[in-house]
Design a protein around this motif. Structure first.
Motif, mmCIF file in Angstrom:
data_model
loop_
_atom_site.group_PDB
_atom_site.id
_atom_site.type_symbol
_atom_site.label_atom_id
_atom_site.label_comp_id
_atom_site.label_asym_id
_atom_site.label_seq_id
_atom_site.Cartn_x
_atom_site.Cartn_y
_atom_site.Cartn_z
ATOM 1 N N GLU B 288 0.835 -1.208 0.000
ATOM 2 C CA GLU B 288 0.000 0.000 0.000
ATOM 3 C C GLU B 288 0.859 1.243 0.000
ATOM 4 N N PHE B 289 0.436 2.236 -0.721
ATOM 5 C CA PHE B 289 1.150 3.503 -0.689
ATOM 6 C C PHE B 289 0.112 4.618 -0.735
ATOM 7 N N LYS B 290 0.567 5.797 -0.460
ATOM 8 C CA LYS B 290 -0.356 6.920 -0.421
ATOM 9 C C LYS B 290 -0.531 7.459 -1.830
ATOM 10 N N PRO B 291 -1.711 7.389 -2.397
ATOM 11 C CA PRO B 291 -1.870 7.876 -3.764
ATOM 12 C C PRO B 291 -1.713 9.394 -3.808
ATOM 13 N N PRO B 292 -1.070 9.922 -4.846
ATOM 14 C CA PRO B 292 -0.815 11.362 -4.893
ATOM 15 C C PRO B 292 -2.073 12.209 -5.058
ATOM 16 N N PHE B 293 -3.085 11.641 -5.688
ATOM 17 C CA PHE B 293 -4.303 12.431 -5.916
ATOM 18 C C PHE B 293 -5.529 11.687 -5.395
ATOM 19 N N ARG B 294 -6.469 12.465 -4.909
ATOM 20 C CA ARG B 294 -7.798 11.930 -4.591
ATOM 21 C C ARG B 294 -8.771 12.535 -5.597
ATOM 22 N N VAL B 309 -22.165 17.461 -13.286
ATOM 23 C CA VAL B 309 -21.062 16.632 -12.825
ATOM 24 C C VAL B 309 -20.056 17.537 -12.126
ATOM 25 N N ILE B 310 -19.687 17.154 -10.919
ATOM 26 C CA ILE B 310 -18.664 17.931 -10.210
ATOM 27 C C ILE B 310 -17.477 17.012 -9.949
ATOM 28 N N ILE B 311 -16.330 17.379 -10.466
ATOM 29 C CA ILE B 311 -15.123 16.585 -10.240
ATOM 30 C C ILE B 311 -14.157 17.408 -9.405
ATOM 31 N N LYS B 312 -13.724 16.820 -8.304
ATOM 32 C CA LYS B 312 -12.783 17.523 -7.446
ATOM 33 C C LYS B 312 -11.512 16.698 -7.341
ATOM 34 N N VAL B 313 -10.385 17.326 -7.632
ATOM 35 C CA VAL B 313 -9.097 16.645 -7.558
ATOM 36 C C VAL B 313 -8.276 17.291 -6.463
ATOM 37 N N SER B 314 -7.841 16.498 -5.489
ATOM 38 C CA SER B 314 -6.983 17.089 -4.463
ATOM 39 C C SER B 314 -5.611 16.430 -4.474
ATOM 40 N N ALA B 315 -4.587 17.258 -4.441
ATOM 41 C CA ALA B 315 -3.206 16.788 -4.492
ATOM 42 C C ALA B 315 -2.719 16.529 -3.086
ATOM 43 N N GLU B 316 -2.392 15.297 -2.783
ATOM 44 C CA GLU B 316 -2.018 14.948 -1.417
ATOM 45 C C GLU B 316 -0.527 14.720 -1.297
ATOM 46 N N PHE B 317 0.243 15.641 -1.835
ATOM 47 C CA PHE B 317 1.692 15.556 -1.652
ATOM 48 C C PHE B 317 2.201 16.926 -1.243
ATOM 49 N N SER B 318 3.474 16.953 -0.908
ATOM 50 C CA SER B 318 4.041 18.166 -0.306
ATOM 51 C C SER B 318 3.981 19.359 -1.261
ATOM 52 N N ALA B 319 3.850 20.539 -0.679
ATOM 53 C CA ALA B 319 3.670 21.755 -1.467
ATOM 54 C C ALA B 319 4.919 22.110 -2.269
ATOM 55 N N SER B 320 6.038 21.491 -1.933
ATOM 56 C CA SER B 320 7.265 21.805 -2.669
ATOM 57 C C SER B 320 7.306 21.082 -4.013
ATOM 58 N N ILE B 321 6.355 20.211 -4.231
ATOM 59 C CA ILE B 321 6.345 19.418 -5.460
ATOM 60 C C ILE B 321 5.171 19.846 -6.332
ATOM 61 N N THR B 322 5.419 19.877 -7.614
ATOM 62 C CA THR B 322 4.358 20.274 -8.534
ATOM 63 C C THR B 322 4.161 19.206 -9.599
ATOM 64 N N ALA B 323 2.932 18.803 -9.764
ATOM 65 C CA ALA B 323 2.623 17.841 -10.824
ATOM 66 C C ALA B 323 2.359 18.607 -12.098
ATOM 67 N N ASN B 324 2.684 18.019 -13.249
ATOM 68 C CA ASN B 324 2.361 18.721 -14.490
ATOM 69 C C ASN B 324 1.660 17.824 -15.503
ATOM 70 N N THR B 325 1.231 18.452 -16.584
ATOM 71 C CA THR B 325 0.462 17.804 -17.663
ATOM 72 C C THR B 325 -0.593 16.829 -17.135
ATOM 73 N N ILE B 326 -1.533 17.417 -16.406
ATOM 74 C CA ILE B 326 -2.598 16.593 -15.833
ATOM 75 C C ILE B 326 -3.798 16.607 -16.784
ATOM 76 N N VAL B 327 -4.324 15.434 -17.033
ATOM 77 C CA VAL B 327 -5.560 15.349 -17.816
ATOM 78 C C VAL B 327 -6.546 14.464 -17.066
ATOM 79 N N VAL B 328 -7.743 14.977 -16.867
ATOM 80 C CA VAL B 328 -8.813 14.191 -16.251
ATOM 81 C C VAL B 328 -9.848 13.935 -17.334
ATOM 82 N N GLU B 329 -10.289 12.698 -17.393
ATOM 83 C CA GLU B 329 -11.141 12.292 -18.507
ATOM 84 C C GLU B 329 -12.308 11.492 -17.971
ATOM 85 N N MET B 330 -13.488 11.692 -18.548
ATOM 86 C CA MET B 330 -14.632 10.932 -18.048
ATOM 87 C C MET B 330 -15.630 10.695 -19.177
ATOM 88 N N PRO B 331 -15.953 9.442 -19.455
ATOM 89 C CA PRO B 331 -16.988 9.165 -20.446
ATOM 90 C C PRO B 331 -18.364 9.564 -19.897
#
Lengths: 844, 444
Positions: B288-294, B309-331
């Motif tokens: 088990e590991f801590k997933p970076p996003f909820r 439809v309401i989609i909420k993405v929360s980043a659960e990693f340290s503020a010093s790190i930045t994720a990039n090129t994020i795409v959320v997709e939903m049929p």
């Protein structure tokens, strides 16, 4: 310059411009040929590049052959390489021009630079022109003795190329002998590996017409050679390791210690990052341990993790190849992978060919403990946007339901599918509900209620429509609207394009008629008249048949159309176990990916090193067990496999396998010859007992080792010892005939030990085990948990046969045997022998 | 072969497959199934010829044979050929391949002889290959391979480093001594509709690319408490791993050159890196590991033909790190006709799209800073009445992202030691981490 993509588009349709360019090149090349001006090599390079780029895109530039050869007198190695490439491409179609090149190639073969020697030799051998063979022999001979290993590696394959151009020259010059010497003595690993590859190819091709060659080929898998390679495993490149491992998988070790030694030596190969090496190693492990059931199981456990790692690392293509092999193993031993079912869940972005394999694996590993979770997961896919996968998922749910685990929950899910109101989901679910009802009529109440609520207008796919109609007919009593739905379907007879649906409609309306005559009479009349007028032969015939049947006698008609329902216990398995075993024998080849044995997709000469393995298996046995196996059988085995039915083939191969694993030519119930196979620990237990009176001790072992007769027969006075003929033969036709004629001599039920059940994942191992006891299998089949085997045995001194039907249920660990015998008086003795043989299965 | 099906490089080693095989192959792949829904498997048979293919940056690497070979062997080989070519050209794409096709011919001649593999080691091949690569402009190239992700965003890296050819010299004639060790993890997580993790897996690779001269020995030390195998094979016992904080891998494999002599005692790998790019170690972890996003998704019906439809993405990693090129997709349900989007106030670098043809909602974010939360509201309009089962006909939500300098498994390279030739020898060492989504799915 590179082939420019756009300009090439415009050029290739208009040939003239292409030709113009080529003649342009020709003049330019001619100008440069004699020139020694500085910088001339650079311009040559540009021109050569152009020529090769034309060659690549399919423009014929053979007309500049002469000029190319003239220009190639140069110290520039890049130019030389391009020239060699060009020459290799066109020499075959221009044998006369090829002669022009011989001169400079031969000269280059003596160059100071080993690189140039190697290159020239390679090009010389790649000309593929038969009448130039005489020029090859000299340089090749020198090449094989060259001090530089690069030249030697090239020369070794040069020999192979020569063999393909002119086999007789190659053999007459005794090149294979030189290769063999190099293989065993050369310090360079790549030279050694190439020798092995070349010799394998040459000797397998020669084996059919030369005894010497087949002996040489056999020698490649002899103990000294195999150990020579095994001990140098690490110095070979990963690709050469694959070749060596493939060779090792054909080797038949003499005892168990050897098997363990080899496996320990190769253990670290399982951690290799190259999937091909890992799979080749796994093949060795699996094949070595085929006759040792418990170790074989351990191998499965051991290879699980490396395989899963390979599946998840690497490109999708690589993981597909590995996954196909994992699929094969899962299908053979589902229970070993039962706890890993989560690895077979599909991922969002996987290509559908991967998802399909995974769905089949999920279906196979479903058991009591994980069915609920697997079905839940599958139901998620059913709602997936990927329609083909959604369909496959629903089918998978159905298959799991038919496997008998937790049917209750699954039926509910299937019925939910029907309510999802997606046409393809409904369609697939209907087909499944129909199959389910055929197997579990007890669910009809629940299903019918839901099916009844589906409007037939929403069902368009023929298969689904036919399923719905079948249910309407079958359960017309319970479905209130059945006659009226059928009636409306019959009204639209002409619009129904599928003959299958119309056939089902006829039958359903007949069935309905016998249950609810007043309501159906009109519809039946309409259906029969529509059917009689139908243009489709089958539909017409069936309508006519029903019509005449009704005319003849209504109650007879009823008994024909509406016989008492019988639940179907097992649906036909599509692939026979022989074919599956064959694929398993060809592990780590395309057979696994295609799920077909190689003879189904390649012609004989291209079957590759894998067919070679079968033949070899037989041949190597020939030496040690010659008296055991009629030589004619071995030679024919290969030619026959296309002609003979698989069960017969099994028979022919039978004694051969037998010979390899067991040393005793004639099985004698009182001799402990079986123990040669068993592991050390078992030896310790069984030897002292077996040395006593065998018949008596076999009962003792039965108790010890878990085979408990359900209805224990009174310990009868000892029957005379029974000897069986290890070479017994019986053809399937005779077997069937005898089985019908003879009356049942004995019928008994047993419980099987858990080890036995575990070993049964590969029915083949049981067959081999029984063969070791001179009991031969003539046919087998079934799917987990139900297996059925037919065995036969023959008395040693007289042609008196014993026929056995053995049904094994692995989930309940029960075995049922029925014995029929020519000589009824000895059937009890035979039964004891059979039980004793069976009891040791899974424990040896 | 290019994407359009023309040959860039073609080599026939044995002459037992007919001439038109390239066209046959391309037609088969292009029209695998009439409906175009399924792609051709990497291996198939047509008229007795077996075709293998591997796709790399839009290029098709194809092999044919009539013999019943090991599919793994051929596919590995094709992949390896692509890698060797990339090592030489620095960048692999159609343009560079066309410009260097003679070099590629030269390579192929040494890699394979008469249909048998000779060597795929960039190192070994170096001594046989004489063409100089024509380096193409690296600035506008398509990314290739896992390491290419380092070229986006991270400023710590010299941009051209990973695209350098193994044979080409830097301008100025001197080679820069440097070595790259990349820890690349691909994570797969499936969340149930209630947010509970159903399955999770990390597939990781320690990738190395060395530009060191003289091939010095290198030692890589991993976490000292690293465990391998679930309960058993490791000398330590980490059955209750989540508490102890140790990293436990399910399984791993290693590159040919890696020596594991001291791996069991102090978790160090030693190797003499060959030239070119190669995976030192592949590993797999289901601990088990801590997933970076909820991801939270809410669907509300708003009348018979509308829903939100309401989609909420929360980043659960340290503020010093930045994720990039994020795409959320939903049929979305297939009877969806129109979607209007509402982004949170002040949203920058975000885009939204409704793909009419596939009925998919797409939400792209340039970056997400650790600890932050983003919400998308989408109002759907339907062409027919819903029957209360919109949730069954839409979803699951799928997310792709790249998080540099983050690794979910907490596997670390503690140090990277290079056997010193002299006291002044101090090459550049780059150790980089990155996590990518493989299959990151939330059901609704």
């Amino acid at each position: 310059m590179a082939p420019p993509a756009q300009s090439q588009r415009t050029q290739s349709p208009s040939q003239p411009s292409g030709k113009g360019e080529v003649s342009d090149l020709k003049t330019q090349l001619r100008q440069l040929a004699g020139s020694r001006a500085p910088g001339v090599d650079d311009s040559k390079r540009e021109l050569f590049k152009k020529v090769i780029s034309y060659m690549t895109i399919g423009i014929d530039v053979s007309s500049v052959f002469g000029e190319m050869v003239m220009c190639s007198v140069t110290p520039d190695i890049v130019l030389k390489k391009m020239c060699y490439l060009y020459v290799g491409n066109y020499a075959k179609v221009n044998p006369d021009l090829a002669l022009l090149t011989i001169n400079f190639l031969q000269r280059d073969c003596k160059d100071q630079d080993p690189m140039i020697r190697g290159l020239a030799l390679r090009s010389l051998c790649s000309l593929r022109v038969a009448n130039l063979v005489e020029y090859l022999v000299g340089p090749l001979g020198l090449g094989l003795k060259d001090s530089n290993s690069y030249v030697r590696t090239v020369a070794v394959f040069g020999v192979l190329k020569l063999y393909h151009i002119s086999a007789s020259t190659c053999i007459d010059e005794e090149f294979p002998v030189t290769l063999k010497h190099l293989m065993l003595n050369d310090p360079d690993a790549q030279v050694v590996a190439n020798c092995l590859t070349a010799l394998q190819e040459i000797w397998s091709a020669e084996a059919s017409n030369s005894e010497d060659a087949s002996r040489e080929r056999e020698a490649l898998i002899s103990k000294p050679v195999i150990y020579y390679f095994l001990n140098r495993m690490r110095v070979f490149s990963e690709w050469a390791q694959c070749t060596v491992l493939e060779l090792v998988s054909k080797y038949v070790p003499s005892d168990n210690n050897e098997i363990f030694d080899i496996m320990n030596l190769l253990e670290d190969r399982l951690q290799h990052a190259n999937g091909a090496v890992v799979l080749a190693t796994i093949k060795v492990f699996l094949h070595l341990t085929l006759s040792m059931n418990d170790v074989h199981q351990q191998v499965y456990e051991r290879i699980k993790a490396p395989l899963l790692t390979l599946v998840s690392s690497g490109s999708p293509e690589q993981s597909y190849a590995v996954l196909s092999h994992l699929h094969l193993l899962v299908m053979r031993a589902p229970f070993i992978f039962a706890s890993d079912y989560k690895h077979f869940y599909c991922q969002y972005n996987e290509p559908s060919y991967v998802k399909k394999l995974k769905l089949e694996m999920l279906t196979a590993v479903a058991n009591e403990s994980n069915t609920y979770e697997i079905v839940t997961e599958l139901c998620e896919y059913a709602a997936n946007v990927d329609i083909p996968i959604a369909r496959e998922s629903i089918r998978a749910v159905g298959k799991i339901a038919l496997q008998q685990y937790d049917v209750n929950a699954i039926v509910d899910r299937l019925l939910q599918f029907l309510e999802m109101e997606k046409d393809y989901v409904t369609a697939e679910a209907l087909v499944l509900v129909k199959d389910l009802l055929r197997k579990y009529p007890q669910w009809s109440q629940d299903c019918i209620a839901v099916v009844g609520s589906i409007s037939s207008n929403n069902v368009q796919e023929p298969k689904a429509k036919a399923a719905l109609i079948w249910m309407l007919g079958e359960y017309s009593q319970e479905m209130h609207d059945a006659p009226y739905i059928l009636e409306s379907l019959i009204e639209n007879w002409d619009e129904e394009h599928s003959a299958e649906v119309r056939l089902h409609l006829l039958t359903a309306v007949m069935k309905c008629f016998f249950k609810r005559a007043p309501e159906t009479q009109k519809a039946l009349g309409d259906a029969l008249s529509a059917g009689l007028a139908d243009f489709h032969q089958d539909v017409h015939d069936r309508a006519l048949f029903y019509y005449r049947l009704l005319q003849y006698n209504v109650s007879v008609a009823e008994s024909v159309v509406n016989p008492p329902k019988q639940a179907v216990s097992v649906f036909a398995d599509t692939q026979s176990s022989e074919i599956k075993d064959r694929i398993f024998d060809e592990f780590n080849s395309l057979s696994v990916v295609y799920q077909k044995p190689s003879y189904m997709f390649t012609d004989k000469e291209h079957r590759g090193p894998f067919e070679f393995s079968d033949e070899l298996g037989n041949l190597s046995i020939g030496a040690e067990a010659a008296e055991n196996v009629a030589p004619s059988l071995m030679v024919e085995a290969n030619d026959k496999d296309l002609l003979l039915s698989t069960s017969e083939e099994e028979e022919i191969k039978g004694p051969a396998y037998n010979g390899s694993a067991y040393s005793a030519p004639l099985y004698d119930a009182s001799s402990p010859s079986v123990s040669s196979l068993s592991t050390q620990s078992e030896l310790a237990i069984s030897n002292p007992i077996l040395s006593g009176n065998a018949s008596q001790s076999s009962f003792a072992i039965d108790d010890l080792l878990g085979l408990v007769p359900a209805s224990a027969p009174a310990p009868a006075p000892l029957p005379p010892q029974l000897k069986l003929n290890s070479k017994a033969a019986l053809d399937p036709g005779t077997f069937q005939q005898k089985w019908r004629q003879l009356s049942l001599a004995l019928s008994q039920d047993f419980t099987i030990s858990p080890q036995g059940v575990a070993a049964l994942t590969t029915p083949q191992t049981l067959l081999r085990h029984m063969q070791g006891h001179s009991i031969h299998c003539i046919a087998s089949g079934g799917q987990s948990p139900n297996f059925k085997f037919f065995f036969f045995a023959q008395k040693a001194e007289e042609p008196s046969n014993y026929l056995v039907e053995c049904i094994i249920n692995t989930s309940s660990a029960k075995a049922q045997i029925k014995i029929k015998a020519d000589d009824q008086t000895t059937s009890q003795a035979f039964s004891d022998l059979f039980q004793s043989a069976l009891s040791k299965f899974g424990l040896s | 072969m290019s994407q359009r099906g023309d040959n860039i490089v073609f080599r026939d080693y044995r002459g037992d497959v007919q001439k038109g095989s390239a066209e046959i192959f391309f037609r088969k792949v292009k029209f695998w199934k009439e409906d175009g829904q399924e792609e051709a498997p990497p291996v198939f048979n047509a008229d007795g010829v077996n075709y293998f293919h591997v796709k790399v940056v839009g290029l098709l690497f194809v092999a044919t044979t009539r013999i019943n070979l090991s599919p793994s062997l051929v596919l590995e080989l094709l992949q390896r050929i692509a890698r060797v070519i990339k090592d030489y050209l620095g960048v692999l794409n159609e343009d560079s391949l066309r410009k260097n096709f003679v070099l590629v011919y030269e390579l192929l001649d040494e890699v394979i002889d008469f249909g048998y593999v000779q060597s795929t080691s960039t190192e070994v091949l170096k001594s046989y290959v004489f063409n100089e690569p024509i380096v193409i402009d690296a600035a506008r190239l398509q990314p290739l391979g896992p390491a290419s992700i380092f070229m986006q965003g991270t400023k710590r890296m010299p941009g051209t480093a990973v695209t350098k050819s193994v044979v080409a010299n830097e301008p100025g004639g001197r080679k820069r001594e440097e070595i790259f060790v990349d820890i690349i993890e691909k994570i797969s997580v499936t969340f149930s509709s209630s947010g509970y993790i159903l399955t999770s897996e990390i597939d990781g690779t320690i990738q190395m690319k060395s530009y060191l001269t003289g091939n010095p020995e290198i030692r890589i030390a991993l976490n000292e408490d690293l465990g391998i195998g679930k309960g058993g094979r490791s000398i330590y016992d980490y059955r209750s791993s989540s508490g102890s904080g140790a990293v436990v891998l399910d399984d791993c494999n290693f590159h040919e050159s890696v020596r594991l002599d001291s791996f069991d005692t102090d978790r160090t790998l030693s190797l003499i890196p060959p030239d070119g790019e190669f995976p030192v170690m592949n590993y797999r972890m289901t601990q088990e590991f801590k997933p970076p996003f909820r991801i939270n998704t809410l669907i509300e019906e708003a009348g018979p033909l509308k829903a939100e439809v309401i989609i909420k993405v929360s980043a659960e990693f340290s503020a010093s790190i930045t994720a990039n090129t994020i795409v959320v997709e939903m049929p979305l349900p297939k009877y969806t006709t129109r979607v209007s989007f509402g982004l949170e106030p002040g949203a920058a670098g975000q885009r939204t799209d409704f793909k009419e043809a596939t009925k998919r909602l797409e939400w792209g974010l340039k970056k997400i800073v650790g600890g932050s939360e983003h919400t998308l509201r989408a109002k759907l309009t339907f062409s027919q009445e819903t029957h209360g089962n919109i949730t069954k006909e839409s979803g699951p939500v799928n997310m792709t992202f790249t998080i540099p300098m983050y690794n979910a498994s907490r596997l670390q390279v503690k140090y990277l030691q290079i056997a010193k030739k002299s006291s002044t020898y101090n090459p550049y060492r780059w150790v980089r981490y990155v996590t990518q989504a493989n299959s990151y799915v939330a059901r609704i």
